[in-house]
Motif scaffolding. Structure first.
Motif, mmCIF file in Angstrom:
data_model
loop_
_atom_site.group_PDB
_atom_site.id
_atom_site.type_symbol
_atom_site.label_atom_id
_atom_site.label_comp_id
_atom_site.label_asym_id
_atom_site.label_seq_id
_atom_site.Cartn_x
_atom_site.Cartn_y
_atom_site.Cartn_z
ATOM 1 N N ALA A 7 0.812 -1.221 0.000
ATOM 2 C CA ALA A 7 0.000 0.000 0.000
ATOM 3 C C ALA A 7 0.842 1.266 0.000
ATOM 4 O O ALA A 7 0.302 2.363 -0.086
ATOM 5 N N LEU A 8 2.157 1.132 0.079
ATOM 6 C CA LEU A 8 3.040 2.286 0.201
ATOM 7 C C LEU A 8 3.656 2.672 -1.140
ATOM 8 O O LEU A 8 3.762 1.859 -2.050
ATOM 9 N N ALA A 9 4.080 3.928 -1.223
ATOM 10 C CA ALA A 9 4.764 4.412 -2.425
ATOM 11 C C ALA A 9 6.104 3.696 -2.585
ATOM 12 O O ALA A 9 6.656 3.144 -1.628
ATOM 13 N N LYS A 10 6.643 3.734 -3.800
ATOM 14 C CA LYS A 10 7.886 3.001 -4.086
ATOM 15 C C LYS A 10 9.089 3.544 -3.328
ATOM 16 O O LYS A 10 10.072 2.826 -3.139
ATOM 17 N N ASN A 11 9.022 4.810 -2.924
ATOM 18 C CA ASN A 11 10.170 5.375 -2.217
ATOM 19 C C ASN A 11 10.054 5.242 -0.697
ATOM 20 O O ASN A 11 10.805 5.868 0.049
ATOM 21 N N ILE A 12 9.098 4.412 -0.244
ATOM 22 C CA ILE A 12 8.941 4.133 1.190
ATOM 23 C C ILE A 12 9.150 2.649 1.439
ATOM 24 O O ILE A 12 8.525 1.815 0.783
ATOM 25 N N GLU A 13 10.012 2.317 2.377
ATOM 26 C CA GLU A 13 10.229 0.920 2.761
ATOM 27 C C GLU A 13 9.766 0.723 4.205
ATOM 28 O O GLU A 13 10.225 1.420 5.114
ATOM 29 N N LEU A 14 8.862 -0.231 4.400
ATOM 30 C CA LEU A 14 8.382 -0.561 5.737
ATOM 31 C C LEU A 14 9.109 -1.799 6.239
ATOM 32 O O LEU A 14 9.109 -2.843 5.583
ATOM 33 N N ILE A 15 9.735 -1.676 7.400
ATOM 34 C CA ILE A 15 10.421 -2.798 8.035
ATOM 35 C C ILE A 15 9.767 -3.038 9.385
ATOM 36 O O ILE A 15 9.627 -2.101 10.190
ATOM 37 N N VAL A 16 9.362 -4.271 9.634
ATOM 38 C CA VAL A 16 8.695 -4.606 10.896
ATOM 39 C C VAL A 16 9.536 -5.625 11.654
ATOM 40 O O VAL A 16 9.951 -6.652 11.104
ATOM 41 N N TYR A 17 9.810 -5.330 12.929
ATOM 42 C CA TYR A 17 10.531 -6.270 13.785
ATOM 43 C C TYR A 17 9.665 -6.579 15.018
ATOM 44 O O TYR A 17 9.163 -5.664 15.658
ATOM 45 N N PRO A 18 9.499 -7.872 15.342
ATOM 46 C CA PRO A 18 9.929 -9.042 14.564
ATOM 47 C C PRO A 18 9.016 -9.248 13.368
ATOM 48 O O PRO A 18 7.924 -8.724 13.310
ATOM 49 N N LYS A 19 9.490 -10.039 12.420
ATOM 50 C CA LYS A 19 8.734 -10.257 11.186
ATOM 51 C C LYS A 19 7.436 -10.996 11.487
ATOM 52 O O LYS A 19 7.360 -11.805 12.372
#
Length: 213
Positions: free
Chosen positions: A201-213
């Motif tokens: 759902a995010l734009a290409k220039n945004i990276e979402l990282i979630v910890y823990p996966k």
């Protein structure tokens, strides 16, 4: 130096070279992308004239005093080459680093920011790439800033997820910062796995990282 106001700041800045404008933007923790007019508009709208005149006097003035001395100019060009990082490459490096880490158990976002800030400073500052925490940016007059900005090109926003409101707020901030910086990394520390957003759902220039996966 002429007394600056918002009315004449743009005119004075227009007399500078693009590299000089980018240098001023870096000092204030602002993005360094865009053409000359865009840089001028961003600097004028995001800084106070009193702060800007100090930077013009301390950073730009001394470099123009000795036009016959080529050594300072060569040193300045080398410094600029070191700081003009490839934003795309930098973004990928930061994403790779933050995906790899296993953060310690933290109590709040402040502790998370200190941990990530230390990692980024350790990796990039030896390469002359600036890592600016929010506290420094705010002290320079910026009221709304990402938690960390790397190389003036990548915004890093950190969120300790305790509920859906935290993840919603993180997405909203990331979208806003994506209009200010070439790239944004949104990092969720989510020990209870309460976040609910998808990368798709995010734009290409945004990276979402979630910890823990």
């Amino acid at each position: 130096m002429v007394r600056l106001s918002r009315k004449n700041a743009a005119e004075i800045l227009s007399q500078l070279k693009k590299d000089q404008l980018k240098e001023i933007a870096r000092i204030f923790g602002l993005p360094v992308s865009g053409n000359k007019d865009e840089l001028i508009g961003m600097i004028v709208s995001s800084t106070r004239p009193s702060d800007l005149v100090k930077i013009l006097e301390s950073e730009i003035g001394p470099k123009e005093k000795k036009k016959g001395d080529t050594k300072p100019k060569a040193e300045t060009k080398q410094k600029r080459r070191e700081q003009d990082v490839d934003a795309s490459k930098l973004f990928k490096e930061i994403v790779k680093l933050l995906k790899r880490i296993t953060p310690p158990k933290v109590k709040n976002e402040d502790e998370l920011e200190l941990y990530v800030l230390g990692l980024l400073q350790g990796k990039f500052e030896s390469r002359k790439i600036e890592v600016v925490p929010q506290t420094i940016a705010v002290s320079k007059g910026k009221t709304t800033q990402p938690d960390i900005v790397v190389g003036g090109a990548v915004a890093v926003e950190l969120k300790y997820i305790r509920g859906s409101d935290d993840s919603d707020r993180g997405i909203g901030q990331a979208v806003k910062y994506a209009n200010m910086y070439p790239y944004v990394v949104l990092y969720y520390y989510d020990p209870q796995k309460r976040s609910h957003h998808s990368k798709a759902a995010l734009a290409k220039n945004i990276e979402l990282i979630v910890y823990p996966k």
